[in-house]
Design a protein around this motif. Structure first.
Motif, PDB file in Angstrom:
ATOM      1  N   ALA A 166       0.867  -1.286  -0.110  1.00 31.75           N
ATOM      2  CA  ALA A 166       0.021   0.117  -0.036  1.00 31.75           C
ATOM      3  C   ALA A 166       0.825   1.337  -0.069  1.00 31.75           C
ATOM      4  N   SER A 167       0.199   2.064  -0.438  1.00 30.16           N
ATOM      5  CA  SER A 167       0.823   3.594  -0.355  1.00 30.16           C
ATOM      6  C   SER A 167       0.452   4.339   0.837  1.00 30.16           C
ATOM      7  N   VAL A 168       1.320   4.458   1.643  1.00 27.64           N
ATOM      8  CA  VAL A 168       0.951   5.172   2.987  1.00 27.64           C
ATOM      9  C   VAL A 168       1.533   6.849   3.202  1.00 27.64           C
ATOM     10  N   LEU A 169       0.658   7.481   3.939  1.00 30.84           N
ATOM     11  CA  LEU A 169       1.152   8.427   4.479  1.00 30.84           C
ATOM     12  C   LEU A 169       1.011   8.793   5.941  1.00 30.84           C
ATOM     13  N   ASP A 170       2.307   8.862   6.526  1.00 28.73           N
ATOM     14  CA  ASP A 170       2.515   8.967   8.226  1.00 28.73           C
ATOM     15  C   ASP A 170       2.442  10.401   8.377  1.00 28.73           C
ATOM     16  N   ALA A 171       1.437  10.972   9.049  1.00 27.62           N
ATOM     17  CA  ALA A 171       1.530  12.204   9.269  1.00 27.62           C
ATOM     18  C   ALA A 171       1.846  12.677  10.779  1.00 27.62           C
ATOM     19  N   GLY A 172       2.869  13.431  10.991  1.00 29.78           N
ATOM     20  CA  GLY A 172       3.294  13.673  12.231  1.00 29.78           C
ATOM     21  C   GLY A 172       4.194  12.771  12.610  1.00 29.78           C
ATOM     22  N   LEU A 201      14.828  12.717   9.665  1.00 34.73           N
ATOM     23  CA  LEU A 201      14.002  11.606   9.084  1.00 34.73           C
ATOM     24  C   LEU A 201      14.535  11.274   7.683  1.00 34.73           C
ATOM     25  N   ARG A 202      14.807  12.215   7.129  1.00 34.41           N
ATOM     26  CA  ARG A 202      15.384  11.892   5.514  1.00 34.41           C
ATOM     27  C   ARG A 202      16.691  11.090   5.635  1.00 34.41           C
ATOM     28  N   GLY A 203      17.465  11.406   6.927  1.00 34.32           N
ATOM     29  CA  GLY A 203      18.726  10.685   6.883  1.00 34.32           C
ATOM     30  C   GLY A 203      18.555   9.407   7.166  1.00 34.32           C
ATOM     31  N   ARG A 204      17.385   9.216   8.195  1.00 30.76           N
ATOM     32  CA  ARG A 204      17.260   7.747   8.605  1.00 30.76           C
ATOM     33  C   ARG A 204      16.483   6.856   7.957  1.00 30.76           C
ATOM     34  N   PHE A 205      15.651   7.406   6.937  1.00 35.65           N
ATOM     35  CA  PHE A 205      14.894   6.653   5.905  1.00 35.65           C
ATOM     36  C   PHE A 205      15.069   7.273   4.399  1.00 35.65           C
ATOM     37  N   PRO A 206      16.447   6.964   3.755  1.00 39.25           N
ATOM     38  CA  PRO A 206      16.656   7.678   2.786  1.00 39.25           C
ATOM     39  C   PRO A 206      15.776   7.218   1.494  1.00 39.25           C
ATOM     40  N   ASN A 207      15.320   6.017   1.769  1.00 32.37           N
ATOM     41  CA  ASN A 207      14.188   5.628   0.591  1.00 32.37           C
ATOM     42  C   ASN A 207      12.778   6.061   0.738  1.00 32.37           C
ATOM     43  N   HIS A 208      12.511   6.893   1.720  1.00 29.98           N
ATOM     44  CA  HIS A 208      11.210   7.436   1.709  1.00 29.98           C
ATOM     45  C   HIS A 208      11.402   8.908   1.550  1.00 29.98           C
ATOM     46  N   ARG A 209      10.259   9.532   1.217  1.00 31.36           N
ATOM     47  CA  ARG A 209       9.911  10.799   1.150  1.00 31.36           C
ATOM     48  C   ARG A 209       9.400  11.569   2.292  1.00 31.36           C
ATOM     49  N   PHE A 210      10.072  12.626   2.898  1.00 28.11           N
ATOM     50  CA  PHE A 210       9.525  13.470   3.969  1.00 28.11           C
ATOM     51  C   PHE A 210       9.517  14.782   3.585  1.00 28.11           C
ATOM     52  N   ALA A 245       4.351  -2.294   3.934  1.00 24.26           N
ATOM     53  CA  ALA A 245       3.823  -1.073   2.936  1.00 24.26           C
ATOM     54  C   ALA A 245       4.741  -0.901   1.948  1.00 24.26           C
ATOM     55  N   GLY A 246       4.207  -0.893   0.757  1.00 26.27           N
ATOM     56  CA  GLY A 246       5.047  -0.451  -0.479  1.00 26.27           C
ATOM     57  C   GLY A 246       5.833   0.643  -0.603  1.00 26.27           C
ATOM     58  N   ASP A 247       5.128   1.872  -0.217  1.00 27.87           N
ATOM     59  CA  ASP A 247       5.676   3.071  -0.073  1.00 27.87           C
ATOM     60  C   ASP A 247       5.199   4.079   0.894  1.00 27.87           C
ATOM     61  N   VAL A 248       6.103   4.461   1.723  1.00 27.88           N
ATOM     62  CA  VAL A 248       5.809   5.337   2.921  1.00 27.88           C
ATOM     63  C   VAL A 248       6.450   6.853   2.646  1.00 27.88           C
ATOM     64  N   THR A 249       5.549   7.712   2.704  1.00 22.97           N
ATOM     65  CA  THR A 249       5.577   9.179   2.793  1.00 22.97           C
ATOM     66  C   THR A 249       5.444   9.662   4.103  1.00 22.97           C
ATOM     67  N   GLY A 250       6.244  10.539   4.768  1.00 26.64           N
ATOM     68  CA  GLY A 250       6.147  11.303   6.219  1.00 26.64           C
ATOM     69  C   GLY A 250       6.119  12.699   6.160  1.00 26.64           C
ATOM     70  N   CYS A 251       5.466  13.210   6.853  1.00 30.35           N
ATOM     71  CA  CYS A 251       5.554  14.432   6.967  1.00 30.35           C
ATOM     72  C   CYS A 251       5.613  14.976   8.561  1.00 30.35           C
ATOM     73  N   ASP A 252       6.210  16.243   8.917  1.00 33.74           N
ATOM     74  CA  ASP A 252       6.230  16.705  10.314  1.00 33.74           C
ATOM     75  C   ASP A 252       6.225  18.164  10.097  1.00 33.74           C
ATOM     76  N   MET A 253       5.826  18.665  11.311  1.00 39.40           N
ATOM     77  CA  MET A 253       5.487  20.299  11.325  1.00 39.40           C
ATOM     78  C   MET A 253       6.931  20.726  11.721  1.00 39.40           C
ATOM     79  N   THR A 254       7.997  20.172  11.973  1.00 38.47           N
ATOM     80  CA  THR A 254       9.246  20.698  12.313  1.00 38.47           C
ATOM     81  C   THR A 254      10.074  20.105  11.288  1.00 38.47           C
ATOM     82  N   ASP A 255      11.299  21.440  11.005  1.00 37.45           N
ATOM     83  CA  ASP A 255      12.318  21.181  10.498  1.00 37.45           C
ATOM     84  C   ASP A 255      13.367  20.098  11.153  1.00 37.45           C
ATOM     85  N   ALA A 256      13.435  20.142  12.353  1.00 31.39           N
ATOM     86  CA  ALA A 256      14.344  19.365  13.124  1.00 31.39           C
ATOM     87  C   ALA A 256      13.977  17.912  12.927  1.00 31.39           C
TER      88      ALA A 256
END
Length: 263
Positions: A57-63, A94-103, A78-89
């Motif tokens: 599945a294509s998944v969004l993890d919000a926050g 997250l981009r460093g920890r999960f380089p294969n996902h979009r944040f 899950a086939g594709d995981v996209t994440g978002c967060d309200m903070t730059d920190a």
């Protein structure tokens, strides 16, 4: 009550200084205790979400915070995981920890970086009760309803009070009625609601004397890292059994919702 900008600054500073379970969890109880608490959260999430056929599945993890639930979505296939967060920190790490996902930096009450019905499933864990503005809280449900496809799944954690609402500077514990109504307006039906924790968190939906007594016990038991680790280890054994045996919780619950098919 803090404004949205103040809340964002609060979480930016907090996650910049502590990008661990205690940074996103019950900070006053310390990291050793929180690590045990998150083991219970993990077991409940994997058990409940694992019942769904979301492999590929294509998944969004919000926050996304530290990416705790991103990793669980990976474990569930899950086939594709996209994440978002309200903070730059959080986003930068997250981009460093999960380089294969979009944040992306994105508030859950907006989600305008994502297309309509772009995800098979979404999660918003331990986030919604930190939205203190009621309009933004309702907007978060609408945003999640927009990006999850009809027939898709939303997984959230909330406190679902059956007592009067509780409002604080950085957290609002809303009633089950309020949560259910807003979810319904956003096009979601609640499929399942189960305890995520029982004793390892603030007893927000219990009587005031018990809330104060248990809160005092937890803070005393976790005053040092060693005692916090021991208290967590002991309560973990209790909580992981209680969450299986009870239908409701005096603290955080996990809700599985289904996006209704369009008419």
């Amino acid at each position: 009550m803090a404004t949205h900008s103040e809340l964002r600054d609060f979480w930016e500073h907090r996650l910049e200084g502590d990008w661990t379970e205690s940074g996103v969890g019950y900070r006053a109880l310390g990291r050793p205790f929180n690590s045990w608490m998150y083991r219970v959260r993990e077991e409940v999430f994997l058990r409940e979400v694992g019942q769904l056929d979301l492999r590929g599945a294509s998944v969004l993890d919000a926050g996304s915070g530290t990416g705790f639930y991103v990793r669980l979505w990976e474990r569930l296939g899950a086939g594709d995981v996209t994440g978002c967060d309200m903070t730059d920190a959080a986003v930068e790490r997250l981009r460093g920890r999960f380089p294969n996902h979009r944040f992306v930096r994105q508030d859950v009450s907006e989600l305008d970086a994502f297309e309509d019905a772009g995800f098979d499933a979404a999660s918003c864990m331990d986030v919604l009760f930190h939205i203190t503005d009621d309009d933004r809280y309702a907007a978060a449900f609408r945003s999640l309803g927009r990006v999850v496809r009809p027939g898709g799944t939303l997984v959230i954690s909330e406190n679902c009070l059956q007592r009067p609402e509780q409002r604080g500077e950085h957290q609002v514990n809303r009633t089950l009625e309020t949560i259910s109504t807003l979810a319904d307006k956003a096009g979601f039906d609640i499929v399942r609601r189960v305890p995520m924790l029982m004793l390892m968190n603030a007893q927000v939906d219990a009587s005031l004397p018990w809330r104060k007594a248990w809160g005092g016990f937890l803070r005393a038991a976790t005053v040092t890292a060693p005692t916090g680790w021991l208290a967590g280890a002991l309560l973990y054994r209790v909580d992981r059994k209680l969450v299986r045996g009870r239908r409701e919780s005096p603290t955080t619950e996990l809700l599985v919702l289904r996006r209704r098919e369009e008419d």
